[in-house]
Design an enzyme around this catalytic site. Structure first.
Site, mmCIF file in Angstrom:
data_model
loop_
_atom_site.group_PDB
_atom_site.id
_atom_site.type_symbol
_atom_site.label_atom_id
_atom_site.label_comp_id
_atom_site.label_asym_id
_atom_site.label_seq_id
_atom_site.Cartn_x
_atom_site.Cartn_y
_atom_site.Cartn_z
ATOM 1 N N LYS A 27 -10.769 -3.004 -3.504
ATOM 2 C CA LYS A 27 -11.576 -1.782 -3.598
ATOM 3 C C LYS A 27 -10.798 -0.672 -4.279
ATOM 4 O O LYS A 27 -11.356 0.187 -4.933
ATOM 5 C CB LYS A 27 -11.913 -1.267 -2.194
ATOM 6 C CG LYS A 27 -12.780 -2.172 -1.372
ATOM 7 C CD LYS A 27 -13.386 -1.350 -0.230
ATOM 8 C CE LYS A 27 -13.821 -2.223 0.918
ATOM 9 N NZ LYS A 27 -12.779 -2.373 1.921
ATOM 10 N N LYS A 77 -4.907 -9.425 -6.302
ATOM 11 C CA LYS A 77 -6.174 -9.646 -5.596
ATOM 12 C C LYS A 77 -7.220 -8.614 -6.024
ATOM 13 O O LYS A 77 -6.872 -7.473 -6.323
ATOM 14 C CB LYS A 77 -5.906 -9.618 -4.093
ATOM 15 C CG LYS A 77 -6.691 -8.627 -3.279
ATOM 16 C CD LYS A 77 -6.435 -8.735 -1.807
ATOM 17 C CE LYS A 77 -6.746 -7.411 -1.131
ATOM 18 N NZ LYS A 77 -8.128 -6.968 -1.179
ATOM 19 N N LYS A 128 0.820 -1.220 0.000
ATOM 20 C CA LYS A 128 0.000 0.000 0.000
ATOM 21 C C LYS A 128 0.849 1.263 0.000
ATOM 22 O O LYS A 128 0.449 2.273 -0.574
ATOM 23 C CB LYS A 128 -0.954 0.004 1.188
ATOM 24 C CG LYS A 128 -2.067 -1.023 1.023
ATOM 25 C CD LYS A 128 -3.286 -0.691 1.846
ATOM 26 C CE LYS A 128 -4.427 -1.604 1.418
ATOM 27 N NZ LYS A 128 -5.646 -1.407 2.166
HETATM 28 P P1 ATP Z 1 -8.639 -2.019 0.486
HETATM 29 O O1 ATP Z 1 -8.109 -2.105 -0.913
HETATM 30 O O2 ATP Z 1 -9.175 -0.653 0.858
HETATM 31 O O3 ATP Z 1 -7.737 -2.621 1.532
HETATM 32 P P2 ATP Z 1 -10.116 -4.496 0.455
HETATM 33 O O4 ATP Z 1 -10.835 -4.886 -0.756
HETATM 34 O O5 ATP Z 1 -8.838 -5.200 0.777
HETATM 35 O O6 ATP Z 1 -9.961 -2.914 0.453
HETATM 36 P P3 ATP Z 1 -10.858 -4.623 3.247
HETATM 37 O O7 ATP Z 1 -11.914 -3.766 3.860
HETATM 38 O O8 ATP Z 1 -9.442 -4.294 3.517
HETATM 39 O O9 ATP Z 1 -11.131 -4.676 1.667
HETATM 40 O O10 ATP Z 1 -11.107 -6.131 3.671
HETATM 41 C C1 ATP Z 1 -12.359 -6.593 4.185
HETATM 42 C C2 ATP Z 1 -12.380 -8.106 4.202
HETATM 43 O O11 ATP Z 1 -12.445 -8.590 2.861
HETATM 44 C C3 ATP Z 1 -11.111 -8.730 4.820
HETATM 45 O O12 ATP Z 1 -11.506 -9.874 5.569
HETATM 46 C C4 ATP Z 1 -10.318 -9.158 3.619
HETATM 47 O O13 ATP Z 1 -9.459 -10.246 3.900
HETATM 48 C C5 ATP Z 1 -11.426 -9.542 2.656
HETATM 49 N N1 ATP Z 1 -10.987 -9.438 1.266
HETATM 50 C C6 ATP Z 1 -10.548 -8.308 0.656
HETATM 51 N N2 ATP Z 1 -10.240 -8.563 -0.619
HETATM 52 C C7 ATP Z 1 -10.486 -9.883 -0.822
HETATM 53 C C8 ATP Z 1 -10.364 -10.739 -1.949
HETATM 54 N N3 ATP Z 1 -9.929 -10.280 -3.105
HETATM 55 N N4 ATP Z 1 -10.711 -12.041 -1.801
HETATM 56 C C9 ATP Z 1 -11.159 -12.520 -0.618
HETATM 57 N N5 ATP Z 1 -11.301 -11.761 0.479
HETATM 58 C C10 ATP Z 1 -10.968 -10.454 0.393
HETATM 59 MG MG MG Z 2 -7.681 -4.621 2.450
#
Ligand code: ATP
Ligand code: MG
Length: 345
Positions: free
Chosen positions: A210, A207, A115
């Site tokens: 968001k 991965k 990040k």
């Molecule tokens: P950011 O990019 O802002 O970190 P993010 O998509 O990683 O957003 P988070 O809010 O950090 O979302 O994570 C929320 C939950 O979703 C966590 O349990 C994380 O492990 C899960 N998660 C995030 N991305 C994935 C993915 N691609 N596949 C499976 N689980 C995910």
């Molecule tokens: Mg995350």
């Protein structure tokens, strides 16, 4: 973990664009765990501000994640849904844990490296300390089980290390105050199923996230049927037909990802999906995946959009959840202050 009640805690950041990975890797599991455990689900707004946020958008996103929790089937009356910043115990325990965690441990965290990117000197201190706050989120409730996606595994290991070090550093004090052998549980991560790491639809090595600049990399929970169809049809694949067995997915990351998504949405296994689609071309498989995605996500997206209109209701859920969360965390922090040796009145 004798003496420590089984309890589930997990969180999602209100950073916009809730996607299929968040649903399959986290929120869908949150819903299932309600049957077996007392669950606390948190909109982790303090984590969101580790990178810059527009205040009005942050407010909207907090309400949207809350709406998603409810729309996906979390019951805010039987369990707890709240936003982190309304329970100050998180920030206080994070500070104490900042003094327990070692810099060497944090230097190994891969999420910070990803990040912060190349401009590490310019990243916020909060982004660096993020995993310590996450340990505090979990342990303020002495939670024993934490459902997360695979990307959070390393942070959960850090939470276990922090709990262990606190228990060791203060072992005598913990015992003499009547808490037994350990004050904090060594939390179990719950990472299982076919979609613990949903990958980007544009690049099978990244991965789904968001924060990805390309909206075509992910399916958002609020995407309508046409947009879901477009994104699935444009998803990167390879020219071979689908294999009949899982071994055939090795070194085919995009195929592996789509099969995993299908299996998770259909509550089945990749092996069963391949029994049905082995030998098919991607075009046919993608059509089936569009239908399945729309049938599972359509109602969720619709309900989210409806709920988010009713800010009064959402805010009342968060207020009620925060009060109930505080009632659990407050005595834990009182004990922590005693263990550390602070004078309190
Ligand atoms: P950011 O990019 O802002 O970190 P993010 O998509 O990683 O957003 P988070 O809010 O950090 O979302 O994570 C929320 C939950 O979703 C966590 O349990 C994380 O492990 C899960 N998660 C995030 N991305 C994935 C993915 N691609 N596949 C499976 N689980 C995910
Ligand atoms: Mg995350």
């Amino acid at each position: 973990m004798a003496g420590i009640k089984e309890r589930v805690f997990s969180g999602v950041q209100p950073t916009g664009n809730l996607h299929l990975g968040n649903y399959l890797g986290a929120i869908k599991r949150f819903v299932e765990l309600q049957q077996k455990y007392e669950c606390i689900y948190c909109v982790v707004d303090l984590h969101a501000i580790t990178v810059a946020q527009d205040p009005a958008e942050l407010t909207h996103n907090i309400r949207e994640v809350t709406a998603a929790f409810i729309a996906c089937g979390i019951d805010p009356k039987k369990h707890i849904i709240f936003n982190q910043s309304q329970v100050q115990e998180h920030a206080e325990l994070a500070w104490i844990f900042n003094c327990v965690a070692r810099i060497g441990w944090l230097n190994r965290m891969t999420q910070f490296k990803e990040k912060a990117g190349k401009d590490r000197e310019n990243a916020s201190v909060g982004l660096y300390a993020y995993p310590v706050l996450m340990a505090a989120d979990i342990l303020a409730y002495r939670a024993t089980h934490v459902p997360v996606g695979e990307d959070q595994k390393q942070h959960l290991e850090l939470a276990r290390d922090i709990a262990q070090k606190f228990n060791n550093d203060f072992a005598e004090r913990i015992k003499s105050l009547g808490h037994g052998e350990q004050f904090f549980p060594i939390t179990e991560p719950l990472i299982s199923g076919p979609a613990t790491r949903v990958m980007s639809l544009r690049d099978g090595s990244k991965k789904m996230s968001k924060s990805d600049a390309s909206d075509y990399s992910r399916i958002n929970l609020t995407d309508d049927a046409d947009f879901i169809a477009q994104k699935v049809r444009k998803a990167k694949t390879d020219p071979e037909p689908l294999p009949s067995e899982e071994k055939g997915l090795e070194s085919r990351p995009e195929a592996d990802n789509l099969v995993g998504i299908y299996a998770a949405l259909a509550d089945t296994t990749p092996a069963d999906v391949l029994k049905q689609f082995g030998g098919s071309q991607f075009s046919a498989f993608k059509n089936a995946l569009v239908d399945l995605s729309v049938s599972k996500l359509g109602p969720i997206g619709g309900e989210m959009k409806r709920l988010v209109q009713d800010a009064k209701y959402i805010d009342s859920v968060l207020a009620d959840g925060s009060a109930r969360a505080r009632a659990i965390a407050s005595p834990v922090l009182k004990s922590v202050r005693d263990i550390v040796g602070f004078v309190q009145s």
